[in-house]
Scaffold this motif. Sequence first.
Motif, PDB file in Angstrom:
ATOM      1  N   LEU A 189       0.827  -1.203   0.000  1.00  0.00           N
ATOM      2  CA  LEU A 189       0.000   0.000   0.000  1.00  0.00           C
ATOM      3  C   LEU A 189       0.867   1.260   0.000  1.00  0.00           C
ATOM      4  CD1 LEU A 189      -2.878   1.172   0.178  1.00  0.00           C
ATOM      5  CD2 LEU A 189      -2.664   1.050   2.672  1.00  0.00           C
ATOM      6  N   LEU A 190       1.908   1.277   0.829  1.00  0.00           N
ATOM      7  CA  LEU A 190       2.797   2.438   0.875  1.00  0.00           C
ATOM      8  C   LEU A 190       3.506   2.654  -0.455  1.00  0.00           C
ATOM      9  CD1 LEU A 190       4.406   2.033   4.425  1.00  0.00           C
ATOM     10  CD2 LEU A 190       2.726   3.744   3.709  1.00  0.00           C
ATOM     11  N   GLU A 191       3.937   1.574  -1.079  1.00  0.00           N
ATOM     12  CA  GLU A 191       4.597   1.682  -2.382  1.00  0.00           C
ATOM     13  C   GLU A 191       3.636   2.254  -3.414  1.00  0.00           C
ATOM     14  OE1 GLU A 191       7.850   1.354  -4.963  1.00  0.00           O
ATOM     15  OE2 GLU A 191       7.848   0.776  -2.850  1.00  0.00           O
ATOM     16  N   GLY A 192       2.390   1.772  -3.377  1.00  0.00           N
ATOM     17  CA  GLY A 192       1.403   2.258  -4.338  1.00  0.00           C
ATOM     18  C   GLY A 192       1.046   3.714  -4.108  1.00  0.00           C
ATOM     19  N   ILE A 193       0.845   4.101  -2.845  1.00  0.00           N
ATOM     20  CA  ILE A 193       0.500   5.490  -2.533  1.00  0.00           C
ATOM     21  C   ILE A 193       1.622   6.430  -2.962  1.00  0.00           C
ATOM     22  CG2 ILE A 193       0.130   7.121  -0.648  1.00  0.00           C
ATOM     23  CD1 ILE A 193      -1.381   4.914   0.812  1.00  0.00           C
ATOM     24  N   ALA A 194       2.866   6.047  -2.668  1.00  0.00           N
ATOM     25  CA  ALA A 194       4.007   6.894  -3.023  1.00  0.00           C
ATOM     26  C   ALA A 194       4.137   7.037  -4.535  1.00  0.00           C
ATOM     27  CB  ALA A 194       5.287   6.321  -2.429  1.00  0.00           C
ATOM     28  N   ALA A 195       3.834   5.962  -5.271  1.00  0.00           N
ATOM     29  CA  ALA A 195       3.962   6.002  -6.729  1.00  0.00           C
ATOM     30  C   ALA A 195       2.840   6.814  -7.374  1.00  0.00           C
ATOM     31  CB  ALA A 195       3.966   4.578  -7.289  1.00  0.00           C
ATOM     32  N   VAL A 196       1.616   6.640  -6.900  1.00  0.00           N
ATOM     33  CA  VAL A 196       0.455   7.293  -7.517  1.00  0.00           C
ATOM     34  C   VAL A 196       0.371   8.765  -7.133  1.00  0.00           C
ATOM     35  CG1 VAL A 196      -2.071   7.341  -7.594  1.00  0.00           C
ATOM     36  CG2 VAL A 196      -0.862   5.157  -7.692  1.00  0.00           C
ATOM     37  N   SER A 197       0.637   9.061  -5.867  1.00  0.00           N
ATOM     38  CA  SER A 197       0.459  10.433  -5.370  1.00  0.00           C
ATOM     39  C   SER A 197       1.570  11.374  -5.811  1.00  0.00           C
ATOM     40  CB  SER A 197       0.374  10.431  -3.846  1.00  0.00           C
ATOM     41  OG  SER A 197       1.602   9.980  -3.285  1.00  0.00           O
ATOM     42  N   GLY A 198       2.732  10.834  -6.129  1.00  0.00           N
ATOM     43  CA  GLY A 198       3.857  11.669  -6.521  1.00  0.00           C
ATOM     44  C   GLY A 198       4.448  12.466  -5.379  1.00  0.00           C
ATOM     45  N   LEU A 199       4.286  11.992  -4.156  1.00  0.00           N
ATOM     46  CA  LEU A 199       4.827  12.690  -2.996  1.00  0.00           C
ATOM     47  C   LEU A 199       6.353  12.697  -3.048  1.00  0.00           C
ATOM     48  CD1 LEU A 199       2.558  11.311  -0.130  1.00  0.00           C
ATOM     49  CD2 LEU A 199       2.532  13.616  -1.088  1.00  0.00           C
ATOM     50  N   GLN A 200       6.934  13.766  -2.521  1.00  0.00           N
ATOM     51  CA  GLN A 200       8.383  13.863  -2.458  1.00  0.00           C
ATOM     52  C   GLN A 200       8.942  12.770  -1.536  1.00  0.00           C
ATOM     53  OE1 GLN A 200      10.335  15.930  -4.185  1.00  0.00           O
ATOM     54  NE2 GLN A 200       8.579  16.892  -5.207  1.00  0.00           N
ATOM     55  N   GLN A 201      10.171  12.359  -1.827  1.00  0.00           N
ATOM     56  CA  GLN A 201      10.788  11.267  -1.065  1.00  0.00           C
ATOM     57  C   GLN A 201      10.938  11.625   0.412  1.00  0.00           C
ATOM     58  OE1 GLN A 201      11.992   8.087  -1.779  1.00  0.00           O
ATOM     59  NE2 GLN A 201      10.856   8.221  -3.691  1.00  0.00           N
ATOM     60  N   PHE A 202      11.150  12.917   0.704  1.00  0.00           N
ATOM     61  CA  PHE A 202      11.345  13.276   2.106  1.00  0.00           C
ATOM     62  C   PHE A 202      10.029  13.237   2.896  1.00  0.00           C
ATOM     63  CE2 PHE A 202      10.398  17.374   0.141  1.00  0.00           C
ATOM     64  CZ  PHE A 202       9.547  17.976   1.055  1.00  0.00           C
ATOM     65  N   ILE A 203       8.892  13.210   2.190  1.00  0.00           N
ATOM     66  CA  ILE A 203       7.600  13.089   2.862  1.00  0.00           C
ATOM     67  C   ILE A 203       7.238  11.622   3.058  1.00  0.00           C
ATOM     68  CG2 ILE A 203       5.127  13.583   2.705  1.00  0.00           C
ATOM     69  CD1 ILE A 203       5.843  16.096   1.133  1.00  0.00           C
TER      70      ILE A 203
END
Length: 262
Positions: A25-39
Amino acid sequence: MSSRWGRRFREYAPAILVFVSVIGLLEGIAAVSGLQQFILPRPSAVVSAFGEELPRLQRSSVNTLYEAIGGLVIGVTAGTITAFAIARWARVREAVLPIAVGASAIPIIAAAPIMSNWFGILNPFAKMAIVILLTFFPMVVNVARGLSQVDESAVELMRASAASEGQVLRKLRIPNALPYFFTGLKISTTLSLIGAVVAEYFGGSDDVLGRVILQSSSALRFDITWAAISITAVSGILLYLLALGVERLVIPWHASQRVGET
């Protein structure tokens, strides 16, 4: 044997499933949302950070575990000895227990700089001292309770049979205290890692997990931060499981070890 392994699998399968699901889920959210790596760094980025920083993470893990385990051994030993004295002599209990309670209430962030000043900022014992403070009180309370809360009818029966105080201690009080001892030990294993890592925030060698976490987060390299946090969490789990395994070997007769057995 197969039924035992089947029970083990059914016991741990939900936790494994939840862990894998959360990572996905975390991998998917980070990929789809485009959040910065530091967030929100991707779990895959954390794994990559392991590879990039592996030599330093290895050194840091060894040094932090040395501090945590060293403080844990001293704290558990001192706490157990103190518990025996408290359970045996009321005057010792009146003198020592308030001090133990007060010591356990000292915040780590207040004690860590003091310990560094006393023992030297680069001395691993400065971090061990924090671990000792955290682990001492749970051992005192649990072991003293186990030694004191025995069946009074059993004590009277042994004394009626001309048993000495030493025999009552060996054959009744210590066996009764063992489950309490391992309860305190399991609590102390997790506290030892917390104490060591937080104490490292206040200076010392850079090759420890606390400093890796602090420096990488300050540089917004949260992939490295989470890699170090993951090592800390896994180390805590392994120490807990080690204590649990020793408990099952030492007191297989206790009711808590027979739960789920057919």
